[in-house]
Design a protein around this motif. Structure first.
Motif, PDB file in Angstrom:
ATOM      1  N   UNK A 180       3.827  16.900   1.946  1.00 12.33           N
ATOM      2  CA  UNK A 180       2.506  15.556   2.061  1.00 12.33           C
ATOM      3  C   UNK A 180       3.536  13.990   1.543  1.00 12.33           C
ATOM      4  N   UNK A 181       4.834  14.667   0.501  1.00 13.30           N
ATOM      5  CA  UNK A 181       5.754  13.373   0.677  1.00 13.30           C
ATOM      6  C   UNK A 181       5.226  11.906   0.423  1.00 13.30           C
ATOM      7  N   UNK A 182       4.284  11.972  -1.101  1.00 16.11           N
ATOM      8  CA  UNK A 182       4.140  10.630  -1.905  1.00 16.11           C
ATOM      9  C   UNK A 182       4.804   9.397  -2.375  1.00 16.11           C
ATOM     10  N   UNK A 183       4.245   8.784  -2.167  1.00 17.86           N
ATOM     11  CA  UNK A 183       5.183   7.489  -2.475  1.00 17.86           C
ATOM     12  C   UNK A 183       5.453   7.064  -4.322  1.00 17.86           C
ATOM     13  N   UNK A 184       4.029   7.803  -4.637  1.00 13.41           N
ATOM     14  CA  UNK A 184       4.651   7.800  -6.135  1.00 13.41           C
ATOM     15  C   UNK A 184       3.666   8.612  -6.658  1.00 13.41           C
TER      16      UNK A 184
ATOM     17  N   UNK B 219       2.215   1.009 -11.936  1.00 17.62           N
ATOM     18  CA  UNK B 219       2.574   1.396 -10.586  1.00 17.62           C
ATOM     19  C   UNK B 219       2.600   0.519  -9.916  1.00 17.62           C
ATOM     20  N   UNK B 220       2.416  -1.031  -9.741  1.00 17.77           N
ATOM     21  CA  UNK B 220       3.252  -1.787  -9.205  1.00 17.77           C
ATOM     22  C   UNK B 220       4.560  -2.154  -8.981  1.00 17.77           C
ATOM     23  N   UNK B 221       4.414  -1.712 -10.515  1.00 19.45           N
ATOM     24  CA  UNK B 221       5.824  -2.014 -10.734  1.00 19.45           C
ATOM     25  C   UNK B 221       7.114  -0.961 -10.497  1.00 19.45           C
ATOM     26  N   UNK B 222       6.342   0.049 -10.510  1.00 23.55           N
ATOM     27  CA  UNK B 222       7.236   1.660  -9.943  1.00 23.55           C
ATOM     28  C   UNK B 222       8.146   1.466  -8.534  1.00 23.55           C
ATOM     29  N   UNK B 223       6.491   0.991  -8.058  1.00 27.96           N
ATOM     30  CA  UNK B 223       6.172   0.852  -6.381  1.00 27.96           C
ATOM     31  C   UNK B 223       7.579  -0.389  -5.557  1.00 27.96           C
ATOM     32  N   UNK B 224       7.258  -1.449  -6.330  1.00 27.23           N
ATOM     33  CA  UNK B 224       7.576  -2.517  -6.126  1.00 27.23           C
ATOM     34  C   UNK B 224       9.474  -2.644  -6.457  1.00 27.23           C
ATOM     35  N   UNK B 225      10.135  -1.277  -7.435  1.00 26.16           N
ATOM     36  CA  UNK B 225      11.705  -0.620  -7.642  1.00 26.16           C
ATOM     37  C   UNK B 225      11.742   0.040  -7.196  1.00 26.16           C
TER      38      UNK B 225
ATOM     39  N   UNK C  88      14.975   6.791  -9.394  1.00 27.46           N
ATOM     40  CA  UNK C  88      14.840   5.728  -8.940  1.00 27.46           C
ATOM     41  C   UNK C  88      15.168   4.550 -10.531  1.00 27.46           C
ATOM     42  N   UNK C  89      14.724   5.675 -11.727  1.00 28.63           N
ATOM     43  CA  UNK C  89      15.418   4.745 -12.762  1.00 28.63           C
ATOM     44  C   UNK C  89      16.779   5.265 -12.718  1.00 28.63           C
ATOM     45  N   UNK C  90      16.771   6.267 -12.805  1.00 31.24           N
ATOM     46  CA  UNK C  90      19.037   6.409 -12.658  1.00 31.24           C
ATOM     47  C   UNK C  90      19.732   5.302 -11.536  1.00 31.24           C
TER      48      UNK C  90
ATOM     49  N   UNK D 242       0.763  -0.936   0.184  1.00 29.96           N
ATOM     50  CA  UNK D 242      -0.068  -0.045   0.017  1.00 29.96           C
ATOM     51  C   UNK D 242       0.968   1.349   0.041  1.00 29.96           C
ATOM     52  N   UNK D 243       0.403   1.758  -0.686  1.00 28.19           N
ATOM     53  CA  UNK D 243       1.531   3.207  -0.738  1.00 28.19           C
ATOM     54  C   UNK D 243       0.485   4.461  -0.832  1.00 28.19           C
TER      55      UNK D 243
END
Length: 232
Positions: A45-49, A113-119, A156-158, A2-3
């Motif tokens: 608020x610094x979101x996760x995504x 979204x799931x892929x980005x959060x996992x990484x 994150x990609x870098x 959850x994010x």
């Protein structure tokens, strides 16, 4: 996983559809309809995504991305009706982690979204020693990159590209290999996107980005990491 997801989208129906899908997977969601509100939300608020539409009033998505990347490394999924290679490269050059073209299937959005959060938030409590190549270090647990102990902010990609290169110094990686690490093997980004990521990384880790000594080009093949010499 959850994010807290921030959705910056000025189309109310589209924003509400995305909110429903995100909430169905257990995420908390905040919707904003303009770029300035998106920047304020990230700062306070610094979101996760961040799911970021490009065409918004006041401050468009690319300007939002340009502003946020000065200080924040949260994952950003850019969503837009612009579909040319140049449009995508502009987004990746500014630090986007993924790119989805409208109209899209909400199920594909959620998969990304799931892929980005996992990484961005790998699970598990295994202790991993930092990677070191010359004066460059990468801490996989703290998600930190440093040059001579000076912290470098990476998207994150870098970070994933740098992690891949530093884990095997001297090994040459093709652009496609680096993109598979950065965005996943199912991504539809072009190989020119790898060049955009490398360009951004060189600005951050090289003394002179025009004459790189760490992140080297192997012409016709790809890129490799070297120690940069004793004073680099």
């Amino acid at each position: 996983m959850c994010a807290f997801v921030l959705v910056a989208e000025d189309d109310e129906k589209q924003a509400e559809l995305v909110r429903r899908y995100l909430r169905h997977e257990g995420h908390s969601v905040v919707l904003v309809s303009d770029g300035r509100a998106a920047v304020d939300q990230v700062r306070h608020n610094r979101p996760d995504l961040l799911i970021l539409d490009v065409m918004m009033p006041g401050l468009d998505g690319l300007d939002v991305l340009r502003t946020l990347r000065r200080d924040f490394d949260l994952p950003v999924l850019v969503v837009t009706a612009r579909s040319t290679a140049e449009d995508k490269l502009a987004g990746f050059d500014l630090g986007a982690d993924d790119y989805l073209t409208k109209p899209y299937d909400p199920r594909e959005l959620m998969a990304r979204v799931r892929s980005l959060l996992r990484r961005a938030r790998p699970e598990g409590g295994v202790t991993v020693a930092p990677l070191r190549v010359g004066a460059l270090s990468l801490d996989q647990v703290r998600h930190e990159v440093r040059v001579h102990d000076r912290r470098i902010e990476c998207t994150p990609a870098e970070f994933r590209i740098l992690e891949t290169l530093m884990a095997s110094p001297g090994q040459v990686f093709s652009r496609r290999q680096l993109l598979d690490q950065a965005h996943g093997p199912a991504s539809f980004v072009t190989e020119r996107t790898a060049d955009a990521h490398v360009k951004n990384l060189r600005r951050k880790i090289e003394q002179d980005p025009r004459q790189p000594t760490r992140l080297r080009t192997v012409y016709g093949v790809g890129y490799k990491m070297t120690d940069g010499g004793p004073d680099a």
